[in-house]
Design an enzyme around this catalytic site. Structure first.
Site, PDB file in Angstrom:
ATOM      1  N   GLU A  84       0.823  -1.216   0.000  1.00  0.00           N
ATOM      2  CA  GLU A  84       0.000   0.000   0.000  1.00  0.00           C
ATOM      3  C   GLU A  84       0.856   1.266   0.000  1.00  0.00           C
ATOM      4  O   GLU A  84       0.788   2.073   0.915  1.00  0.00           O
ATOM      5  CB  GLU A  84      -0.932   0.014   1.222  1.00  0.00           C
ATOM      6  CG  GLU A  84      -1.983  -1.078   1.195  1.00  0.00           C
ATOM      7  CD  GLU A  84      -3.178  -0.752   0.291  1.00  0.00           C
ATOM      8  OE1 GLU A  84      -3.096   0.239  -0.476  1.00  0.00           O
ATOM      9  OE2 GLU A  84      -4.154  -1.513   0.341  1.00  0.00           O
ATOM     10  N   GLU A 142      -3.798 -10.581  -0.325  1.00  0.00           N
ATOM     11  CA  GLU A 142      -4.637 -10.566   0.878  1.00  0.00           C
ATOM     12  C   GLU A 142      -6.040 -10.949   0.444  1.00  0.00           C
ATOM     13  O   GLU A 142      -6.538 -10.469  -0.562  1.00  0.00           O
ATOM     14  CB  GLU A 142      -4.676  -9.170   1.526  1.00  0.00           C
ATOM     15  CG  GLU A 142      -3.332  -8.719   2.057  1.00  0.00           C
ATOM     16  CD  GLU A 142      -3.341  -7.304   2.646  1.00  0.00           C
ATOM     17  OE1 GLU A 142      -4.403  -6.812   3.058  1.00  0.00           O
ATOM     18  OE2 GLU A 142      -2.260  -6.695   2.667  1.00  0.00           O
TER      19      GLU A 142
END
Ligand code: IPT
Length: 956
Positions: A414, A484
């Site tokens: 991220e 994820e």
């Protein structure tokens, strides 16, 4: 207040630091001396970076009045200040690289002597394996440098400064630094010296850096070894007869290394001054025709994201805890780990090499908070920060490059997109071409060898699997992983089996990594486990930090049990009703010879006979039909099941012999539902109606007792204490049912009594169940009949109005006094919900009420045992027609719903029992998709029955 002084200017400097040695390979031990500097250190906390002068670093300073902390450790977990949890928000104003004036700063002091036999020659290196977030170091009064990069090692040459006795090591640690902008991972902010501090003797001619290149050629079955080293030396691997020198290439027949069979060869790198043990694993990782291949085979990642966590020590993990993590992973069929979102303690990678896990080693980099400003000023797209990014990449790669388990480098998490990431990728590729690169945050996949996403729903994953995702350019050609998925927050995740089916169907899909391994709850007397906000943080993200497959104390949650079943490496299935089972080897590399298969035949949940099942040692991907024996005599005596199990045939390094790796259960003869011929009639008494063993209130029709057992408040129930996944995350654009259910008022429905009709052989009670302010309702009829011994309740529910919303649950609830032990025949041993139920098998079981509870850190719906045929508790026996889902608790659903921590749940005298006809699915909408439509509990006409009788009370 003070303006930053020149002595602390480094704190806000984007540069990675100064004074440290270049990064190099980390090795656990050699014959060179070392001295652990872990233990008790003197400690002084200040509220700003330069509140105190640095005279404490000078020899002779008297720190007698200071506190003490344990190193490795975080001072905020040792009574000095407190932890802060935010997901992606920076807990300080975003003005890179500036940090707040309030910058908790911990001065650490340790005085040490060298052991008497510490060699006089050579040099010495002082190594810090992890300090959050920035440190300046002095030895014997000399400033030796400062560094950032919390979860990365930093070494300093200190030989010239050492004395035999009375060495003064002073370390000033700042919670916030420019580096904090690069470390915005979703976790607690925990300053401190949280990994080992070690003094290493460096003998003359000792090893500096070395790189073990060990590849495997599957066509020839040979391994090729070359060890490059900054210092020339000899390389020996006795088991392979290798005796060569650094820089030379040797090819010999070997067994390859894989996560399934982690073959390591012990070797030695000997230079003029040092002997370093090597653990060589031969394996080749490559991108071949759009697939991630290891040793010539495509691999399927059954992975988890692992943060380092211990409920008392935070990210200061001891070896035992690391080993426990790896053992738990192996025992639950996990084959891969992404070290989210930073390189782990190096010993963890030793364990992965040794016990076998594919590792995605991720750099200590996340700048997620910049998303709040549309990624403006993102450090990864600002050249001034590039040296810091390259430093982080190099410190990870150099430290970990000799681990065979590391098959993929990840640039970070991220961090948006930018030139800095590209620079990291180019540097890594230049340094190590033997592994693949991962980065999730760039839809163009510029810097990655795989298309990686997080939390994509099943439909999208299927489109990607089919190549219909519309990706262009490079991305089209890449294999896909979910770095994820299946957000394991609270009760859930649901939908694992549906993902796995997709992964196993489409070759492009190479699996994924569940978010995440363990709840980061902090052990806390007030709450049981504390989460965000419990320390008075002004900004926090609540219990979003508790989203793991393990509870904080490492007890497996039902999500992990489900994962183990869903990803099991052997499929044991039954196609038709015939007397055979189909066994499929789903390993990528190994045959089934390490497993022993057994069958058992169970009648009414009790094992009637068992035996060994002979299964050929199938190669990966192969299947065989295996004949079951003739059903034993007991067949026909009731419902019967076959259960086939695959167990370890011998002790493995990660689990003992007989450990169950995979299983399947099949019906052998079907259940007969109870029949209760209605022979009794309702008999009026004084204010009561009696029907067989049951007594009712004549006016309200409410059940009072059955066979003398008091039953309170029996009625329809549609509410469950919403789960984190019901509630969903605020950013979710899809409907989130938890909040919607509450807006509809399903947590406060009222029961209107319309009729009590004792007639013929039945008592019929008619009601309408509905929330205030809505025209939606459930017309609910309770029909009671009895054969004189038992009483049968049939509940009929008919939705009225425009129900577009699924129900949380549908069933009845009631209270019992004095129930403790529960016996049942049905699903278990743990809880099961519609989209997380593959791990539930049918058997005769028992438990206490307390042990039926699943202790989610934030209390929520839990503990339902599925497919229950009958249950006995509190002197009552219930049989279901059809099977039901059972929960029993010492608090009401409303109390469970209101609780925010485990300690809010205070047992009352009544045990509240829910017998559910159905439940809404779980999904994983706390970050990902909600339950698939087929797991929705639609509001539709329904009818279900329970047969009640009494049994002698068991236990208290
Ligand atoms: C994703 C993060 O990568 C991870 O660190 C964690 O925060 C997880 O979500 C949620 O628990 S980012 C997601 C908000 C898309």
């Amino acid at each position: 207040m003070s303006i930053p002084s020149p002595t602390t200017a480094y704190v806000e400097d984007v540069s990675p630091g100064s004074g440290a040695l270049p990064p190099r390979a980390r090795y656990a031990s050699s014959n060179a001396r070392s001295l652990a500097l872990n233990g008790s250190w003197r400690f002084r906390l200040s509220q700003t970076a330069d509140a105190e002068d640095d005279s404490f670093a000078e020899e002779g300073y008297d720190a007698g009045g200071w506190a003490e902390v344990t190193v490795p450790g975080h001072w905020v977990l040792q009574g000095h200040g407190s932890p802060v949890y935010t997901n992606h928000l920076y807990p300080f104003p975003v003005d890179p690289p500036r940090v707040p004036t309030e910058n908790p700063t911990g001065d650490h002091l340790r005085v040490f002597d060298l052991p008497g036999d510490w060699p006089a020659d050579g040099g010495a290196v002082l190594r810090f394996d992890g300090v959050e977030s920035c440190a300046r170091v002095w030895l014997n009064g000399t400033d030796i440098g400062e560094f950032k990069g919390s979860r990365l090692p930093h070494e300093f040459a200190v030989g010239h400064l050492l004395k035999p006795t009375g060495n003064v090591l002073a370390v000033r640690v700042h919670q916030w630094s420019a580096g904090s902008y690069l470390e915005d991972q979703d976790q607690w902010w925990l300053p401190g010296i949280f990994r080992d501090v070690t003094l290493l003797h460096r003998p003359p001619g000792g090893v500096l850096d070395f790189f073990v290149h060990a590849s495997y050629d599957h066509a020839s079955g040979t391994g090729t070894l070359r060890v490059d080293s900054d210092v020339d030396g000899r390389v020996t691997v006795p088991a392979l007869g290798i005796d060569t020198v650094t820089g030379e290439t040797v090819t010999v027949p070997v067994e390859p290394w894989s996560a399934e069979r982690p073959r390591l060869y012990d070797g030695v790198l000997a230079t003029g001054g040092e002997r370093v043990p090597l653990r060589v694993g031969f394996r080749t990782v490559a991108l071949v025709d759009g697939r991630i291949e290891v040793n010539g085979r495509a691999v399927l990642f059954k992975g988890v994201n692992r943060h380092e966590w211990h409920p008392e020590r935070g990210r200061a993990l001891d070896l035992e805890t690391m080993r426990e993590d790896v053992l738990l992973m192996k025992r639950h069929n996990v084959n891969a780990v992404r070290t989210s979102h930073y390189p782990p303690h190096p010993a963890f990678l030793d364990l992965c090499d040794e016990l076998g896990l594919w590792v995605v080693d991720e750099c200590d980099l996340e700048t997620h908070g910049f998303t709040e400003q549309g990624w403006r000023d993102n450090p990864v797209d600002d050249d001034r920060w590039t040296p810091a990014l390259l430093d982080r990449a190099a410190r990870m790669v150099e430290r970990d490059k000799n681990h065979p388990s590391v098959v993929i480098w990840s640039l970070g998490n991220e961090a948006g997109t930018g030139r800095g990431l590209t620079a990291m990728a180019e540097w890594i590729r230049g340094r190590d071409s033997s592994r693949l690169l991962h980065y999730e945050g760039d839809p163009d996949c510029r810097d990655t060898d795989m298309y990686s996403r997080m939390y994509a729903d099943h439909a999208e994953v299927e489109r990607i699997g089919r190549g219909l995702d519309g990706g262009t350019g490079k991305r089209r050609e890449l294999p896909f992983i979910l770095c994820e998925y299946a957000h394991a927050m609270g009760n859930g995740p649901g939908g694992l089996a549906d993902y796995q089916r997709l992964f196993e169907t489409y070759g492009r899909l190479q699996g994924g990594f569940v978010w995440e391994w363990i709840d980061h709850g902090i052990a806390d007397e007030r709450y049981g486990y504390a989460y965000g906000g419990d320390f008075g943080e002004e900004l926090h993200d609540g219990n979003f930090v508790c989203d793991g497959l393990l509870f904080p104390d490492r007890r497996p949650s039902p999500g992990l049990i489900e994962f183990k079943k869903v990803v099991e490496p052997v499929a044991i299935e039954r196609d038709g009703a015939g007397g055979t089972v189909r066994i499929t080897n789903k390993y990528d590399f190994t045959d089934l010879s390490a497993l022993a298969f057994t069958w058992s035949y169970e009648v009414e949940g009790e094992t009637a006979a068992t035996g060994a099942l002979s299964v050929p040692p199938l190669a990966p991907g192969e299947s065989a039909e295996v004949k079951l024996p003739e059903p034993p005599e007991a067949a026909g005596a009731g419902e019967a099941h076959w259960t086939v199990r695959a167990r370890l045939a011998a002790d493995a390094p990660w689990a003992p012999k007989d450990h169950v790796v995979a299983w399947g259960q099949f019906t052998a003869s079907a259940r007969r539902v109870p029949s209760v011929p209605p022979t009794a009639r309702p008999v009026p008494g004084s204010g009561t109606l009696t029907l067989g063993p049951a007594v009712f209130d004549a006016r309200t029709g409410a059940l009072r007792t059955i066979g003398g057992v008091d039953v309170t408040g029996l009625r329809l129930d549609v509410w469950r204490a919403t789960t984190d996944n019901d509630d969903g995350a605020a950013w979710q654009s899809d409907v989130r049912y938890g909040p919607l259910w509450r807006r509809l008022g399903l947590h406060r429905v009222r029961h209107r009594l319309d009729a009590v009709e004792p007639a013929g052989d039945a008592l019929t009670v008619r009601t309408r169940v509905a929330p205030a302010a809505r025209d939606l309702g459930l017309s609910t009829v309770y029909r009671w009949t009895s054969d004189g011994e038992r009483v049968r309740l049939t509940v009929s529910v008919r939705p009225e109005g425009d129900w577009t919303v699924p129900l949380p649950r549908l069933g009845i609830r009631f209270g019992l006094s004095g129930a403790d032990r529960v016996r049942w025949y049905g699903g278990g041993p743990g809880e099961a919900y519609p989209d997380s139920r593959t791990a539930s098998s049918v058997a005769r079981r028992q438990s206490t009420v307390d042990d039926l509870q699943t202790p989610y850190v934030r209390p929520q719906e839990n503990g339902a045992r599925a497919d229950v045929r009958w249950a006995e508790l509190g002197g009552l026996r219930v049989e279901g027609d059809p099977e039901f889902s059972l929960t029993a608790r010492r608090w009401t659903t409303e109390q469970l719903d209101a609780a925010t921590h485990r300690t809010d749940l205070v047992p009352g005298d009544t045990v509240w029992v829910n017998l559910d006809h159905a439940h809404h699915g779980l999904g994983s909408q706390s970050c990902g998709p909600g339950p698939l439509p087929r797991y929705h509990l639609r509001a539709e006409p329904a009818r279900f029955s329970f047969v009640f009788s009494t049994v002698p009370r068991r236990g208290t």
